[in-house]
Design a protein around this motif. Structure first.
Motif, mmCIF file in Angstrom:
data_model
loop_
_atom_site.group_PDB
_atom_site.id
_atom_site.type_symbol
_atom_site.label_atom_id
_atom_site.label_comp_id
_atom_site.label_asym_id
_atom_site.label_seq_id
_atom_site.Cartn_x
_atom_site.Cartn_y
_atom_site.Cartn_z
ATOM 1 N N ARG A 95 0.825 4.365 -2.745
ATOM 2 C CA ARG A 95 0.785 5.527 -2.612
ATOM 3 C C ARG A 95 1.886 6.576 -3.146
ATOM 4 O O ARG A 95 1.531 7.515 -3.563
ATOM 5 C CB ARG A 95 0.708 5.947 -0.766
ATOM 6 N N GLU A 142 0.909 -1.315 -0.001
ATOM 7 C CA GLU A 142 0.237 -0.002 0.036
ATOM 8 C C GLU A 142 0.695 1.329 0.036
ATOM 9 O O GLU A 142 0.484 2.387 -0.608
ATOM 10 C CB GLU A 142 -0.905 -0.015 1.289
ATOM 11 N N GLU A 186 1.271 6.887 -6.604
ATOM 12 C CA GLU A 186 -0.076 7.979 -6.624
ATOM 13 C C GLU A 186 0.535 9.413 -6.557
ATOM 14 O O GLU A 186 0.106 10.075 -7.319
ATOM 15 C CB GLU A 186 -1.157 7.642 -5.583
ATOM 16 N N THR A 187 1.122 9.287 -5.890
ATOM 17 C CA THR A 187 2.037 10.821 -5.630
ATOM 18 C C THR A 187 2.912 11.119 -6.744
ATOM 19 O O THR A 187 2.608 12.424 -7.285
ATOM 20 C CB THR A 187 3.006 10.875 -4.359
#
Length: 569
Positions: A179, A175, A182-183
């Motif tokens: 993230r 996860e 995604e950033t």
């Protein structure tokens, strides 16, 4: 004396009777083997059927159960307390179990049984079939560190707390990486270091854009002076208003101390009050072995269990509440052990959870009546008459009056036990026909002997032998055939039964096919039980058929007149 000598002489020299002896031998041996194997299967089935059920079950008419069960248990003890060894209560409810495998949910239809881990094992053999040795000593719903029984290369051996910690750690790292990507996707640059505090994450750009406020339909509440506004509720009681004002002041102060972060208090709570899957488990659940696994052969032909979940995994359980109308309730449970009775009906259909947890989730508690249960299970003392005990309870607690019905474990599994008994009976009848065919062979053989020995019979009668003496020669001859044939058949049958697993392996080597497929029968070895009474009945029946087959030829020989017999020659 001459009768015995002639019987033994015919037995040694008349090779035509050897076919009849072989027929009787094969028939008896086959019946001994079939009876032993069927008795073994029946015994194993009785043990496993009885393993999860107590001797007598008082089952609720309704899925919602019944209250005041302690009063009913006291009444049962008052009626038949001398025969009762122990009692417990359970809750049964149909449910849908969801297993998460490779990011997909696999549904399973199960029956959830809420049990009291302190008393359930006292009325059944439930713990004998669990996979962890500690649970076999005393059942509980706490996840064990490791030590689950299974094949060396099985995933089950590595399950437990260590497996759970490694899995959660892997999921968190995955996860975290997601993230970061995604950033990267949003900002165009990869974060330099991993962030552990969610407050440090950059604010997400609003999907509404700069004029987002103008694009959303904002509902403006109506003021109290609007004539169409709904009436406001009256002022709260003074004590409630004081508590609300005090709580509001505390909340504002806490929010101000946290710098405006409403979730900041969560990070300040002690770890013991925060659920951490690395350290804590959800309520425990024990699954049937076949619920969470698939037994099949691998590419090399070896039987292997493929596990969809092991102890340490979380599963999702959905079941109806005890309301009217019922509502669906979902709750997460942690798998803590497996139940394997080798009865597929049980292993593929049952899941066990703590009784109190299931009662609270299904709203089966009442402030005045207490908690509700589905069944009262009773174990009897050794030597108690099961059927007499059941009938006595039925007469005292008729189902038309009380909210439960009373059944013994044999009544509940009656169709299955009756089917096994019927199969055994039909096989015995069919195989006994083999001995019957051998009897007709003896009958035909004896008629041939009588015709062939007509001259000898005439000589014996002219020398003074009586009709009864002549008749006893042939009846004794038939009896001796029965004794030899059934005796040899009994010995061969017992030798086959005692070495049946070696014979099965030899057949497997020769044919390349397994006699009993372990993916279907779950038996490592073929179960057999030799019942002496069954062997006595088979041997006696075979001897009786051999004697009866010799009676008619013996009567014909006894009625021969010596003059006609000699003139015939």
């Amino acid at each position: 004396m001459y009768k015995l000598m002639l019987c033994l002489r015919y037995l040694r020299t008349r090779y035509i009777a050897l076919a009849s002896i072989i027929s009787v031998t094969l028939g008896v041996a086959t019946m001994v083997v079939v009876n032993a194997v069927m008795s073994g299967f029946s015994h194993e089935m009785h043990i496993r059927l009885h393993g999860i059920l107590s001797d007598v079950v008082m089952e609720s008419h309704s899925l919602d159960g019944f209250y005041q069960w302690q009063k009913h248990m006291d009444a049962v003890k008052a009626v038949a307390g001398d025969d009762i060894e122990d009692m417990t209560v359970t809750v049964h409810v149909p449910a849908m179990l969801n297993l998460r495998v490779r990011d997909q949910w696999y549904p399973r239809q199960v029956t959830v049984i809420g049990i009291d881990d302190e008393t359930y094992n006292k009325v059944s053999d439930f713990s004998k079939y669990l996979k962890h040795p500690a649970n076999r000593q005393q059942v509980d719903f706490n996840l064990k560190e490791n030590g689950y029984d299974g094949p060396d290369d099985s995933k089950l051996v590595e399950s437990g707390w260590e497996y759970r910690r490694d899995k959660i750690k892997y999921q968190r790292e995955l996860e975290d990486e997601m993230r970061r990507f995604e950033t990267l996707h949003q900002t165009g640059r990869m974060p330099e270091a991993r962030r552990t505090n969610p407050n440090e994450f950059a604010a997400m750009p609003s999907p509404l854009g700069e004029n987002g406020a103008a694009e959303v339909d904002v509902v403006t509440p109506k003021f109290a002076d609007d004539p169409s506004a709904p009436p406001l509720p009256g002022p709260p009681p003074s004590d409630l208003a004081d508590r609300m004002a005090k709580q509001a002041t505390q909340a504002v102060n806490a929010l101000a101390a946290a710098g405006g972060d409403p979730f900041a208090q969560r990070y300040k709570q002690p770890e013991s009050t925060t659920f951490d899957p690395m350290k804590h488990q959800a309520p425990g659940i024990i699954l049937g072995m076949a619920v969470a696994s698939i037994r099949q052969r691998d590419a090399d032909g070896n039987v292997k269990d493929i596990f969809l979940a092991v102890p340490g995994d979380d599963v999702r359980l959905t079941f109806p509440s005890a309301e009217s109308p019922p509502k669906a309730i979902s709750e997460t449970f942690t798998v803590v052990d497996f139940y394997e009775s080798k009865m597929n009906e049980y292993d593929a259909g049952f899941a066990f959870v703590p009784l109190s947890k299931l009662q609270s989730l299904r709203y089966m508690t009442h402030p005045e009546l207490g908690s509700a249960i589905s069944t009262i299970q009773i174990r009897l003392k050794p030597g108690a008459n099961l059927q007499e005990f059941t009938n006595r309870l039925r007469s005292e607690f008729p189902a038309e009056v009380y909210p439960f019905r009373i059944q013994s474990w044999k009544d509940m599994q009656g169709p299955l036990l009756a089917a096994v008994q019927m199969e055994k009976t039909i096989l015995n009848i069919l195989l006994f026909l083999i001995i019957g065919v051998a009897g007709f062979g003896i009958l035909a053989t004896f008629y041939m002997i009588v015709v062939e020995k007509t001259k000898d019979i005439g000589i014996l009668k002219s020398l003074g032998a009586s009709g009864g003496g002549i008749m006893s020669i042939f009846v004794g001859y038939g009896l001796s055939l029965g004794i030899v044939g059934s005796g040899v058949g009994c010995i061969l049958g017992l030798l086959f039964v005692w070495n049946i697993n070696h014979v099965a392996r030899l057949i497997e080597i020769i044919t390349g096919q397994e006699v009993f497929d372990p993916t279907i029968y779950y038996f490592q070895e073929i179960p057999t039980i030799v019942e002496p009474m069954a062997i006595v009945m088979v041997v006696t029946g075979a001897m009786l058929i051999a004697v009866m087959a010799s009676v008619l030829p013996a009567i014909r020989a006894a009625r021969l007149h010596p003059v006609e017999a000699l003139r015939y020659e």
